[in-house]
Design an enzyme around this catalytic site. Sequence first.
Site, PDB file in Angstrom:
ATOM      1  N   ASP A 134      23.923 -22.187  73.455  1.00  0.00           N
ATOM      2  CA  ASP A 134      25.187 -21.742  74.045  1.00  0.00           C
ATOM      3  C   ASP A 134      25.681 -22.778  75.053  1.00  0.00           C
ATOM      4  OD1 ASP A 134      27.004 -19.247  74.249  1.00  0.00           O
ATOM      5  OD2 ASP A 134      26.651 -19.815  76.336  1.00  0.00           O
TER       6      ASP A 134
ATOM      7  N   ASN B  30      37.364 -24.091  79.557  1.00  0.00           N
ATOM      8  CA  ASN B  30      38.636 -23.826  78.883  1.00  0.00           C
ATOM      9  C   ASN B  30      39.740 -23.518  79.886  1.00  0.00           C
ATOM     10  OD1 ASN B  30      38.818 -24.216  76.135  1.00  0.00           O
ATOM     11  ND2 ASN B  30      38.060 -22.188  75.585  1.00  0.00           N
TER      12      ASN B  30
ATOM     13  N   HIS C 194      42.717 -25.385  76.136  1.00  0.00           N
ATOM     14  CA  HIS C 194      42.062 -25.134  74.848  1.00  0.00           C
ATOM     15  C   HIS C 194      41.940 -26.394  73.994  1.00  0.00           C
ATOM     16  CE1 HIS C 194      41.645 -20.820  75.265  1.00  0.00           C
ATOM     17  NE2 HIS C 194      42.893 -20.756  75.713  1.00  0.00           N
TER      18      HIS C 194
ATOM     19  N   ASP D 190      38.469 -27.419  72.503  1.00  0.00           N
ATOM     20  CA  ASP D 190      38.125 -27.683  71.105  1.00  0.00           C
ATOM     21  C   ASP D 190      37.425 -29.032  70.961  1.00  0.00           C
ATOM     22  OD1 ASP D 190      39.216 -25.293  70.341  1.00  0.00           O
ATOM     23  OD2 ASP D 190      41.056 -26.148  69.499  1.00  0.00           O
TER      24      ASP D 190
ATOM     25  N   GLU E  24      31.448 -20.495  71.340  1.00  0.00           N
ATOM     26  CA  GLU E  24      30.759 -21.672  71.875  1.00  0.00           C
ATOM     27  C   GLU E  24      29.249 -21.611  71.606  1.00  0.00           C
ATOM     28  OE1 GLU E  24      31.133 -18.801  75.420  1.00  0.00           O
ATOM     29  OE2 GLU E  24      32.223 -19.285  73.585  1.00  0.00           O
TER      30      GLU E  24
END
Length: 337
Positions: free
Chosen positions: A198, A206, A211, A215, A242
């Site tokens: 994780d 974020n 975003h 990404d 994630e």
Amino acid sequence: MAKKHMHSQQLADSARAFSVKLMQFLVVPTFVLDPHGRVLIWNRACESLTGLDAKEVVGTKNHWRGFYETPRACLADLIVEGRIHELDALYVTHGAPEIMSTFGVHAENWCHMPRRGIDLYLAIDAGPIYDDNGALLAVVETLRDISVQKHSQTALERLASVDGLTGVLNRRGFDDQLTLEWNRALRAGLPITLLMIDVDNFKSFNDHYGHQLGDECLRTVGRVLGESVLRPNDIVARYGGEEFAFILPGADSAGAAVVASRIRDHMAAAAIAHQPGGIDGQVTVSVGGATLIPLADALPADLIRHADAALYAAKSNGRNRFVSWQNGDHSPSHALS
């Protein structure tokens, strides 16, 4: 009466000769075995497909040479020899064997084609021919080269199993591969290890960077995990959001610790800036691992549950660390900060 009988015999002989010639010139690769498994007919299309001449196989049981390097039963042989129960072991996919006695059977398989030096994916149909008393006269096998279709199907299946953002396997691909490796480990009595990974504090990343950079961060994590693969059968997947997963067939808990350490080292080397919520100002990952030797009454979901519990422990104990599940608890001796 004798003349009439002679005429009937001539008609039967003529019909038989016509049938043989018709089969010889069929555009579909075809061969015919007698009740003893010897080749009666090996038509021209079959010669072209296999590179094996009829004169080399007619009257023999050497037809396997057209498809395999070493002796192995073809589909028609299984019917002749009453070995239809071996379909599962010999063919990638096949039809229902219970209808074989009436309609024949369909199967598909990769064949090496030794005379041509290429691999072809063949669709194969074989059916028995009986006389009026139910005795076996012959078995006819026809073949179709569907390699192009198979490659296209495989490519589509692979595309459907790949995560569009990171390029590693998606959840569907993960589920399929975990089931496959679990069953393989069950049959062999070998361990299987799962790492759940994780990205630490990804929400704050974020929120701060947006975003688009979020990404990009996930793409980098996917690349780093891919670079952490050293064995060809290790599998990386994006489990969701994630969270990523690493399937390590045959690896024990010590091997899991080595891989987890390599992942965290590679993440440190990637040096993805994370000022608002990162540890030491960088993106890090927490890793939970679990190792099991599958038993008949266990499921792949058990492995996922244990790895998830270990991941939760890693995150609860400060993140940027590895915790392994062993014997029902989270062993601190295998927790690496």
